[in-house]
Design a protein around this motif. Structure first.
Motif, PDB file in Angstrom:
ATOM      1  N   LEU A 117       0.811  -1.217   0.000  1.00  0.00           N
ATOM      2  CA  LEU A 117       0.000   0.000   0.000  1.00  0.00           C
ATOM      3  C   LEU A 117       0.849   1.272   0.000  1.00  0.00           C
ATOM      4  O   LEU A 117       0.306   2.376  -0.109  1.00  0.00           O
ATOM      5  N   GLY A 118       2.166   1.117   0.125  1.00  0.00           N
ATOM      6  CA  GLY A 118       3.052   2.274   0.106  1.00  0.00           C
ATOM      7  C   GLY A 118       2.828   3.214   1.284  1.00  0.00           C
ATOM      8  O   GLY A 118       2.857   4.436   1.124  1.00  0.00           O
ATOM      9  N   LEU A 119       2.624   2.629   2.471  1.00  0.00           N
ATOM     10  CA  LEU A 119       2.325   3.436   3.662  1.00  0.00           C
ATOM     11  C   LEU A 119       3.633   3.857   4.354  1.00  0.00           C
ATOM     12  O   LEU A 119       4.067   3.231   5.326  1.00  0.00           O
ATOM     13  N   ASP A 120       4.218   4.923   3.863  1.00  0.00           N
ATOM     14  CA  ASP A 120       5.501   5.390   4.396  1.00  0.00           C
ATOM     15  C   ASP A 120       5.392   5.943   5.811  1.00  0.00           C
ATOM     16  O   ASP A 120       6.398   6.071   6.507  1.00  0.00           O
ATOM     17  N   ASN A 121       4.184   6.294   6.228  1.00  0.00           N
ATOM     18  CA  ASN A 121       3.979   6.845   7.573  1.00  0.00           C
ATOM     19  C   ASN A 121       3.715   5.765   8.621  1.00  0.00           C
ATOM     20  O   ASN A 121       3.447   6.066   9.783  1.00  0.00           O
ATOM     21  N   MET A 122       3.804   4.497   8.212  1.00  0.00           N
ATOM     22  CA  MET A 122       3.514   3.372   9.100  1.00  0.00           C
ATOM     23  C   MET A 122       4.773   2.542   9.333  1.00  0.00           C
ATOM     24  O   MET A 122       5.457   2.165   8.389  1.00  0.00           O
ATOM     25  N   THR A 123       5.087   2.280  10.607  1.00  0.00           N
ATOM     26  CA  THR A 123       6.241   1.463  10.983  1.00  0.00           C
ATOM     27  C   THR A 123       5.750   0.260  11.767  1.00  0.00           C
ATOM     28  O   THR A 123       4.900   0.402  12.660  1.00  0.00           O
ATOM     29  N   VAL A 124       6.266  -0.925  11.434  1.00  0.00           N
ATOM     30  CA  VAL A 124       5.843  -2.169  12.076  1.00  0.00           C
ATOM     31  C   VAL A 124       6.936  -2.637  13.036  1.00  0.00           C
ATOM     32  O   VAL A 124       8.118  -2.640  12.686  1.00  0.00           O
ATOM     33  N   HIS A 125       6.535  -3.033  14.249  1.00  0.00           N
ATOM     34  CA  HIS A 125       7.480  -3.532  15.253  1.00  0.00           C
ATOM     35  C   HIS A 125       7.027  -4.907  15.730  1.00  0.00           C
ATOM     36  O   HIS A 125       5.872  -5.070  16.144  1.00  0.00           O
ATOM     37  N   HIS A 126       7.964  -5.861  15.694  1.00  0.00           N
ATOM     38  CA  HIS A 126       7.686  -7.197  16.235  1.00  0.00           C
ATOM     39  C   HIS A 126       8.356  -7.288  17.604  1.00  0.00           C
ATOM     40  O   HIS A 126       9.572  -7.428  17.711  1.00  0.00           O
ATOM     41  N   ALA A 127       7.552  -7.152  18.667  1.00  0.00           N
ATOM     42  CA  ALA A 127       8.089  -7.189  20.030  1.00  0.00           C
ATOM     43  C   ALA A 127       6.938  -7.310  21.013  1.00  0.00           C
ATOM     44  O   ALA A 127       5.790  -7.010  20.688  1.00  0.00           O
TER      45      ALA A 127
END
Length: 215
Positions: A117-127
């Protein structure tokens, strides 16, 4: 191409919620829905299987809080399949959203969503939330079906900037959970939400930590 019926239902629901979405944002929301339905078959991201039900129970449910969401830098804790974080990221490209989950299958799916989706304002964290140490603190900690308000506050307070907000999506009015936070949090608002096509109760609880010594 998005399913025209689902797109029409989503557009009508957004209109009822008075949430302003562009045609391009509607397309992104539909693309996210298609990815969620596809990956759900293998990854069990949600118990909801029917895409039409997903429109109401996931997309519109998440977008119902959009006018009430505060802050520029936000984290969605226990985001699961990306709710409410992904719909809000699509709706507010000028804000910074961080999506946190301890389940690696779910975060793999979210990385795919971000890329597709090209969501540059979204960051994913696995924790795990308890062990997650962000580079900078957040204006708002969001949650949807994340356990009790008390667990949310105790588990996430290290993520919140001074004066920041906890905003928790709940079902019925969480009277007992609110009482359990006496002396810990100031309850700023408990807003009832009407989700189009959904007869169940929904509320958004907005809270702020009390300063030390406050009663």
């Amino acid at each position: 191409m998005p399913d025209p019926a689902l797109r029409a239902e989503l557009a009508a629901g957004c209109q009822k919620l008075e949430v302003d979405v562009s045609p391009a944002q509607l397309d992104l929301l539909c693309e996210y829905l298609a990815l969620l339905a596809k990956w759900n078959r293998a990854y069990n991201l949600t118990a909801v299987r029917d895409p039409a039900e997903m429109v109401r129970k996931h997309l519109l449910d998440s977008l119902a809080i959009a006018p009430l969401v505060l802050g520029q830098r936000l984290i969605d804790v226990g985001t699961g399949g990306g709710l409410p974080g992904v719909p809000l990221s699509i709706l507010y490209p000028q804000r910074e959203f961080h999506l946190l989950d301890s389940n690696s299958k779910k975060t793999r799916f979210l990385f795919q969503v971000k890329t597709a989706l090209g969501l540059d304002n979204m960051t994913v964290h696995h924790a795990r939330v308890e062990s997650f140490q962000p580079e900078a603190l957040f204006d708002t900690v969001l949650s949807r079906a994340f356990a009790s308000l008390q667990d949310m506050v105790s588990g996430c307070r290290h993520l919140l900037a001074d004066g920041g907000h906890f905003q928790a999506m709940k079902g019925i009015f969480p009277e007992t959970e609110i009482a359990d936070l006496a002396g810990v949090c100031e309850i700023l608002a408990v807003t009832p939400l009407e989700v189009p096509g959904l007869a169940e109760q929904r509320h958004l609880v907005d809270m702020r930590l009390l300063s030390p010594g406050a009663s």
